[in-house]
Design a protein around this motif. Structure first.
Motif, PDB file in Angstrom:
ATOM      1  N   GLU A 103       0.830  -1.206   0.000  1.00 37.46           N
ATOM      2  CA  GLU A 103       0.000   0.000   0.000  1.00 37.46           C
ATOM      3  C   GLU A 103       0.872   1.267   0.000  1.00 37.46           C
ATOM      4  N   GLU A 104       2.048   1.173   0.580  1.00 38.85           N
ATOM      5  CA  GLU A 104       2.906   2.352   0.736  1.00 38.85           C
ATOM      6  C   GLU A 104       3.744   2.683  -0.498  1.00 38.85           C
ATOM      7  N   LEU A 148       1.068  -1.383   7.731  1.00 38.42           N
ATOM      8  CA  LEU A 148       0.623  -0.779   8.985  1.00 38.42           C
ATOM      9  C   LEU A 148      -0.762  -0.192   8.747  1.00 38.42           C
ATOM     10  N   SER A 159      -3.157   3.934  10.692  1.00 40.33           N
ATOM     11  CA  SER A 159      -2.105   4.933  10.950  1.00 40.33           C
ATOM     12  C   SER A 159      -2.529   6.040  11.917  1.00 40.33           C
TER      13      SER A 159
HETATM   14 MN    MN Z   1      -1.494   1.258   5.923  1.00 38.91          MN
END
Ligand code: MN
Ligand code: AHG
Ligand code: MN
Length: 331
Positions: free
Chosen positions: A93-94, A116, A119
């Motif tokens: 996703e990042e 993660l 957030s």
């Molecule tokens: Mn995330």
């Protein structure tokens, strides 16, 4: 306190491997993910003591502010999955683009993840998580390419999440039920704590961001208004954490509906990193997931970072939502 069953994640993986005549390669991928989970757990637990809280000052491909822990967890997942030689490509996703794992061109697996999740809860000691989705590579005769990650959710061979909560839990399915393992931090070992998870069919909770209500479509608003009316009689309560992993985990164990409908026509959650893995898990636990009109797992992704509306929970409720949205659609 005495433990009911003493089966480690490692033993469980080996048992399943024998029963299903797995190759061992897939088990290695799960081991790598469990390693990433233990490392992230360690740092999440020390968050206030290490320089790991707050923002990096950068914005990611989603246009969202990147937290230090987002970046850290992203690195941990990529490194852990690059070790074993089984994974040829990862997508996060990042990151705008997938990463081809240089030392594993013959790796059989593709792993997608939200390193993660939640957030906005990092800095305030509220549960956060990680989500992963595993596909087997289709064509071993040519080098892997970006498009190989654009697969329907039905093709996932495994999916799971880790919740860094009051304890750290790893929950996964490989298409044969859903099992949860709690990390014992003193041994650094995951133990089977939630065997064969089934989602209760009765709706006990609903979870959505109420502040978005006025920006939902009229059909969704009507459904929510009716749901609120049912709440007293049917003893339904509302809970919203704001970490998909935490909201989903509660709903999975207790029987709950999570929804993130489009806000002013724009969905938020990501099909490949969030909706698909949770949809696979929920179906394996007896529930269902929809974008409001169709099963999440049947959507053909067009882009890596595609977003979808998400309605996920007990099967009957999801069916109700689908027929409700259809019949209340304004012409
Ligand atoms: Mn995330
Ligand atoms: P992420 O932290 O990976 O970007 O995901 C956040 C998601 C999801 O965890 C949660 O359900 C949702 O965003 C919460 O959004 P709101 O704050 O808009 O309610
Ligand atoms: Mn997320």
């Amino acid at each position: 306190m005495e433990r009911k069953e003493i089966i480690t994640l490692e033993e469980f993986i080996i048992q399943r491997e024998k029963a299903e005549e797995g190759s061992g390669a897939f088990s290695q991928v799960l081991r790598d993910i469990a390693l990433a989970a233990r490392i992230i757990h360690f740092h999440v637990n020390r968050a206030g003591l290490e320089d790991i809280l707050g923002s990096t000052g950068r914005v990611n491909v989603q246009g969202e502010e990147v937290q230090k822990l987002d970046e850290f967890a992203n690195e941990v997942f990529r490194k852990a999955l690059s070790r074993g030689g089984q994974v040829c490509m990862v997508a996060s996703e990042e990151d705008e683009e997938p990463t081809f794992i240089e030392n594993a061109p013959a790796g059989k697996y593709i792993v997608l993840y939200d390193p993660l999740d939640g957030s906005s809860n990092i800095d305030v000691n509220v549960p956060i998580g990680s989500i992963f989705s595993i596909y087997q590579r289709k064509d071993m005769m040519r080098p892997v390419q970006k498009e190989d990650a654009l697969r329907k959710g039905v093709e996932q061979i495994a999916a799971g999440y880790i919740i860094y909560g009051s304890s750290t839990l790893l929950v996964y399915t490989a298409g044969n039920g859903v099992n949860g393992f709690t990390l014992d931090p003193s041994y650094g070992e995951f133990f089977l704590s939630h065997p064969n998870i089934q989602m209760p069919s009765k709706l006990k909770y609903y979870s959505f961001n109420d502040a978005n209500f006025n920006k939902f479509s009229p059909e969704v608003q009507r459904y929510i208004e009716d749901l609120r009316k049912r709440a007293v009689e049917e003893k339904i309560s509302s809970r919203y954490v704001g970490s998909l992993v935490a909201d989903f985990h509660r709903n999975l164990l207790k029987g709950g509906l999570f929804m993130y409908p489009a806000v002013s026509g724009k969905p938020k959650l990501r099909l490949l990193y969030e909706a698909n893995p949770m949809a696979f898990i929920v179906e394996q636990a007896g529930g269902a997931a929809s974008d409001g009109t169709q099963n999440i797992l049947t959507i053909q992704p067009q882009q890596l970072h595609q977003r979808v509306p998400l309605f996920i929970g007990p099967k009957d409720e999801i069916q109700k939502i689908q027929s409700y949205l259809l019949t209340h659609q304004t012409a």
